[in-house]
Design an enzyme around this catalytic site. Sequence first.
Site, PDB file in Angstrom:
ATOM      1  N   CYS A  86      59.448  40.434  69.645  1.00  0.00           N
ATOM      2  CA  CYS A  86      58.407  39.590  69.012  1.00  0.00           C
ATOM      3  C   CYS A  86      57.315  39.367  68.975  1.00  0.00           C
ATOM      4  O   CYS A  86      57.239  40.891  68.786  1.00  0.00           O
ATOM      5  CB  CYS A  86      58.602  39.184  70.658  1.00  0.00           C
ATOM      6  SG  CYS A  86      59.149  39.289  72.513  1.00  0.00           S
ATOM      7  N   ALA A  87      57.354  39.139  67.430  1.00  0.00           N
ATOM      8  CA  ALA A  87      55.851  39.109  66.508  1.00  0.00           C
ATOM      9  C   ALA A  87      54.101  40.163  67.382  1.00  0.00           C
ATOM     10  O   ALA A  87      54.114  41.059  66.834  1.00  0.00           O
ATOM     11  CB  ALA A  87      55.426  37.790  65.613  1.00  0.00           C
TER      12      ALA A  87
END
Length: 135
Positions: free
Chosen positions: A50-51
């Site tokens: 996930c960013a």
Amino acid sequence: MATPAFEEIAETFEFLDDWEDRYRHVIELGKEMAAMDPALQVPATKVEGCASQVWIMPTISGGRFDFQGDSDALIVRGLIAILHALYSGVPVAEVTAIDAPAELGRLGLEEHLSAQRSNGLRAMVERIRLLAAAA
């Protein structure tokens, strides 16, 4: 196969014609979600891929799956709230049978999320499936 809570979200999305309204609704869902205890926001509960920073902590009670989740990004908190609606209360053995891409596709999220957010959403779904499978 979706839960009543997820069906309610899907129905709301049907009434919201504009993506901006849907986006605001996702953020609102995240704001309404109970906060995760910061003590649970540790490397073992962190979702890779996930960013944003994302944590998911499962709980199994009475053979049913549930989880707490949190993120440092409002839109991602909203996505976690949607996943919570999709999976919360489902028998553990049925979690992996849920066709998350199809259910989430009903909301039209993939069309409007950035590639990084879409990858993060897939990572969260995969993490939930792995946690349920291990339970």
